[in-house]
Design a protein around this motif. Structure first.
Motif, PDB file in Angstrom:
ATOM      1  N   ILE A 276     -14.625 -84.089   7.157  1.00  0.00           N
ATOM      2  CA  ILE A 276     -14.779 -85.456   6.639  1.00  0.00           C
ATOM      3  C   ILE A 276     -16.246 -85.755   6.370  1.00  0.00           C
ATOM      4  N   VAL A 277     -17.111 -85.372   7.306  1.00  0.00           N
ATOM      5  CA  VAL A 277     -18.533 -85.616   7.122  1.00  0.00           C
ATOM      6  C   VAL A 277     -19.052 -84.866   5.902  1.00  0.00           C
ATOM      7  N   ASN A 278     -18.603 -83.596   5.743  1.00  0.00           N
ATOM      8  CA  ASN A 278     -19.069 -82.796   4.611  1.00  0.00           C
ATOM      9  C   ASN A 278     -18.525 -83.293   3.278  1.00  0.00           C
ATOM     10  N   SER A 279     -17.369 -83.973   3.322  1.00  0.00           N
ATOM     11  CA  SER A 279     -16.745 -84.418   2.080  1.00  0.00           C
ATOM     12  C   SER A 279     -17.355 -85.689   1.532  1.00  0.00           C
ATOM     13  N   GLU A 280     -18.197 -86.356   2.328  1.00  0.00           N
ATOM     14  CA  GLU A 280     -18.812 -87.583   1.848  1.00  0.00           C
ATOM     15  C   GLU A 280     -19.681 -87.285   0.635  1.00  0.00           C
ATOM     16  N   VAL A 281     -19.475 -88.047  -0.424  1.00  0.00           N
ATOM     17  CA  VAL A 281     -20.216 -87.826  -1.662  1.00  0.00           C
ATOM     18  C   VAL A 281     -21.709 -88.058  -1.447  1.00  0.00           C
ATOM     19  N   VAL A 282     -22.034 -89.091  -0.655  1.00  0.00           N
ATOM     20  CA  VAL A 282     -23.428 -89.426  -0.393  1.00  0.00           C
ATOM     21  C   VAL A 282     -23.696 -89.264   1.099  1.00  0.00           C
ATOM     22  N   ASP A 283     -24.788 -88.608   1.417  1.00  0.00           N
ATOM     23  CA  ASP A 283     -25.185 -88.478   2.805  1.00  0.00           C
ATOM     24  C   ASP A 283     -25.339 -89.868   3.426  1.00  0.00           C
ATOM     25  N   PRO A 284     -24.833 -90.084   4.685  1.00  0.00           N
ATOM     26  CA  PRO A 284     -24.919 -91.417   5.296  1.00  0.00           C
ATOM     27  C   PRO A 284     -26.331 -91.973   5.323  1.00  0.00           C
ATOM     28  N   THR A 285     -27.325 -91.122   5.550  1.00  0.00           N
ATOM     29  CA  THR A 285     -28.707 -91.600   5.561  1.00  0.00           C
ATOM     30  C   THR A 285     -29.124 -92.084   4.185  1.00  0.00           C
ATOM     31  N   LEU A 286     -28.763 -91.316   3.156  1.00  0.00           N
ATOM     32  CA  LEU A 286     -29.086 -91.739   1.792  1.00  0.00           C
ATOM     33  C   LEU A 286     -28.314 -92.995   1.418  1.00  0.00           C
ATOM     34  N   ALA A 287     -27.075 -93.100   1.911  1.00  0.00           N
ATOM     35  CA  ALA A 287     -26.278 -94.298   1.629  1.00  0.00           C
ATOM     36  C   ALA A 287     -26.925 -95.526   2.247  1.00  0.00           C
ATOM     37  N   TYR A 288     -27.497 -95.353   3.443  1.00  0.00           N
ATOM     38  CA  TYR A 288     -28.188 -96.473   4.102  1.00  0.00           C
ATOM     39  C   TYR A 288     -29.353 -96.958   3.252  1.00  0.00           C
TER      40      TYR A 288
END
Length: 610
Positions: A276-288
């Motif tokens: 699930i973490v790898n499938s995120e289109v945008v890295d959570p840090t970049l999304a922040y």
């Protein structure tokens, strides 16, 4: 469905560590025991529709563990935006139970809820004969739940005016829980965890498989309060749905049933959490960072030690005189000018020193300017530093309170004024405007400012030149709980505070010098000239404890004003008057009823009854 592929039957002997979540959404809490029992006349129980998925467990809100701890301790007042409360409160609703709603006040803008720690409730002892339950619903054996162990209570105030906020305070004397957060996580599961478990079962997965997947990432599970999660919790969360849907359940892709070990990951398969973490289109840090407003500023950590000795600490206290810490700061040109001409906004600070200024703002309770600056610049008077409220932080944390010195009530605020727009966007606080008596204030102006979280403060303490006394201004702010003030200008305000008689009021000075000349005719910083005892000219002021550092192309000086005996001021041809004295017959307040504190000259004013 059991591990051998058959439909799961309800475990009627399971210990009740977490009942099905039938509480209203978000902050609406009900008595959980009554909710568990249901309506004896209703033969159908609707399974709650989950609002979260397994992704919410593996990609939780930033710093959720620290936020949960803060909402557990409530050591100080916590002010959140409504959307933040709705996001974070379900992570601690295993701790707090709503006891009472006082209703709205007469304005309809405020509502108050009262919460208590779950362990304040009396000890629950299961009854010998359980109340009748709906047809087809088995009787459940409940655990003896010990109570009466904690007396911590909260007062939660909802405000829905020009902005929406939720203020959380301890009720009564400051106290602490008699237990830790982990003990509450052991006793009761959060709505978030039960919602995630229910959603996965409703997607067709076995409770045993759901539990295996949820417990694989122990760190994320513990951060959300699930360190004590077990298989029975997943079964209980999905019990109603499984009673109504007798369908065959399956294990997650990449997992299998292993006799004696339950559900395990297949050899070589990647954990679902990692997938699930790898499938995120945008890295959570970049999304922040993508979610931050585009005008967010960043000030490097390595530059902060240069400034910190001149700033109030996190636990700033009042001085021996009961006054707040005052930091005087301004940006000037090489010829000591603030602007090209009176009333003209002039940008002097470069990007590096501008970020530094916003770091200074984040360290103060209030930011103060004169009315001329407010009229000329239409400033937002907020902090745009990354990590403060509205810019990646919680609520309004790190946002200073705007204060404008406006003796003549000249600043006409409207919903389009920049500082008001900032409030409505939840990126700043409502301004306080300090005025003098004798001005007919439109009640609509007062109500409009109040609607956006601001207010007018009236002062009646003048100096011999009929200007509001600075000591009275600072005492008025101290009476409102302001422990530190950053004074940014404009020219008249800065020149006043650099006078020798005010040396004891200013704690530190931070000056930014830009590599430019503005030329003659601008607004300059130049204290009044002084004479020695024998009539000779002498320097008006020399700072002490001085340090210099470059920020980009600008030079920044930090220093302090030495306390000196007030010298003889040289005669001046002109002396601007901030406010004209009212005639003797009008020295009392004409529009407001007054309540004046004789000690500090502070006046609270409300419209008269007539």
């Amino acid at each position: 469905m059991s591990e051998n592929g058959r439909i799961d039957t309800v475990d009627t002997n399971a210990v009740d560590t977490a009942a099905p979540d039938t509480s209203p959404p978000q902050h609406e809490q009900v008595n959980q025991d009554e909710a568990d029992q249901g309506d004896p006349q209703d033969t159908t129980i609707q399974s709650p529709v989950p609002s979260r998925t397994i992704k919410d467990l593996f990609n939780p809100p930033r710093n959720i563990a620290a936020i949960r701890q803060r909402l557990f301790d409530v050591a100080d007042k916590i002010e959140l935006r409504k959307d933040e409360f709705d996001l974070y409160w379900p992570y601690v609703d295993n701790v707090w139970v709503r006891q009472h709603r006082a209703g709205a006040d007469k304005t309809g803008l405020y509502k108050t809820d009262y919460y208590a720690c779950r362990l304040q409730r009396p000890t629950y002892t299961p009854k010998a004969v359980d109340k009748p339950r709906p047809e087809g619903t088995p009787t459940r054996k409940k655990q003896i739940r010990e109570g009466g162990k904690c007396h911590m209570k909260l007062k939660v105030i909802w405000y829905e005016g020009g902005f929406h906020s939720v203020t959380i305070n301890q009720l009564g004397d400051k106290t602490q829980h008699l237990h830790d957060l982990d003990q509450m996580d052991k006793i009761k599961r959060t709505t978030v965890l039960m919602d995630i478990a229910r959603s996965e079962v409703m997607n067709g997965y076995m409770p045993a498989s759901v539990y295996t997947v949820m417990s694989e990432d122990e760190a994320r599970l513990a951060a959300s309060g699930g360190r004590h999660l077990n298989r029975n919790d997943v079964r209980n969360a999905s019990q109603v749905w499984r009673q109504q849907h007798k369908q065959e359940l399956r294990v997650h892709d990449g997992y299998k049933y292993d006799h004696g070990n339950g559900i395990v990951r297949q050899d070589g398969a990647m954990a679902l959490a990692q997938r699930i973490v790898n499938s995120e289109v945008v890295d959570p840090t970049l999304a922040y960072y993508a979610e931050l407003p585009p005008n967010t500023l960043r000030f490097p950590e390595e530059h902060r030690p240069f400034l910190d000795p001149y700033l109030p600490g996190n636990g700033a206290t009042f001085s021996e005189d009961g006054l707040p810490h005052v930091t005087l700061t301004y940006a000037t040109s090489m010829d000591s000018s603030l602007s090209l001409a009176p009333g003209i906004q002039t940008i002097l600070s470069g990007p590096h020193s501008k970020a530094m200024t916003h770091y200074l703002r984040s360290k103060h309770d209030a930011i103060l300017v004169g009315v001329r600056t407010a009229l000329a610049d239409d400033p937002a008077l907020n902090c745009r530093l990354e990590g403060v409220g509205g810019y990646g932080g919680l609520g309004w944390e790190g946002q200073p309170r705007p204060v404008v010195i406006d003796p003549g009530a000249r600043w006409l605020l409207t919903p389009q004024t920049r500082v008001i727009r900032t409030v409505s966007e939840a990126k700043g606080k409502g301004p306080w405007i300090i005025i003098a008596p004798g001005f007919a204030m439109d009640p609509n102006r007062i109500e409009m400012l109040k609607y956006y979280g601001g207010k007018y403060l009236g002062l009646t303490d003048f100096d011999k030149r009929w200007r509001l006394r600075w000591e009275a201004i600072l005492r008025a702010l101290a009476a409102e709980g302001i422990r530190s003030v950053m004074i940014e200008g404009g020219g008249m305000v800065v020149n006043e505070l650099l006078r020798p008689e005010h040396s004891n009021l200013v704690s530190s000075v931070v000056v930014t010098v830009a590599p430019t000349y503005l030329g003659q005719g601008g607004v300059t910083i130049s204290p009044a000239p002084c004479l020695s005892a024998d009539g000779r000219p002498q320097p008006a002021l020399r700072f002490k404890d001085v340090r210099w550092q470059s920020f980009g192309e600008d030079a920044v000086m930090c220093g302090r004003i030495p306390e000196v005996e007030v010298p003889i001021a040289a005669p001046q041809s002109t002396a601007p008057i901030a406010v004209a004295p009212p005639p003797p017959a009008a020295r009392s307040v004409s529009f407001f009823n007054s309540s004046i504190d004789a000690q500090n000259g502070f006046q609270r004013r409300v419209p008269p009854s007539s």
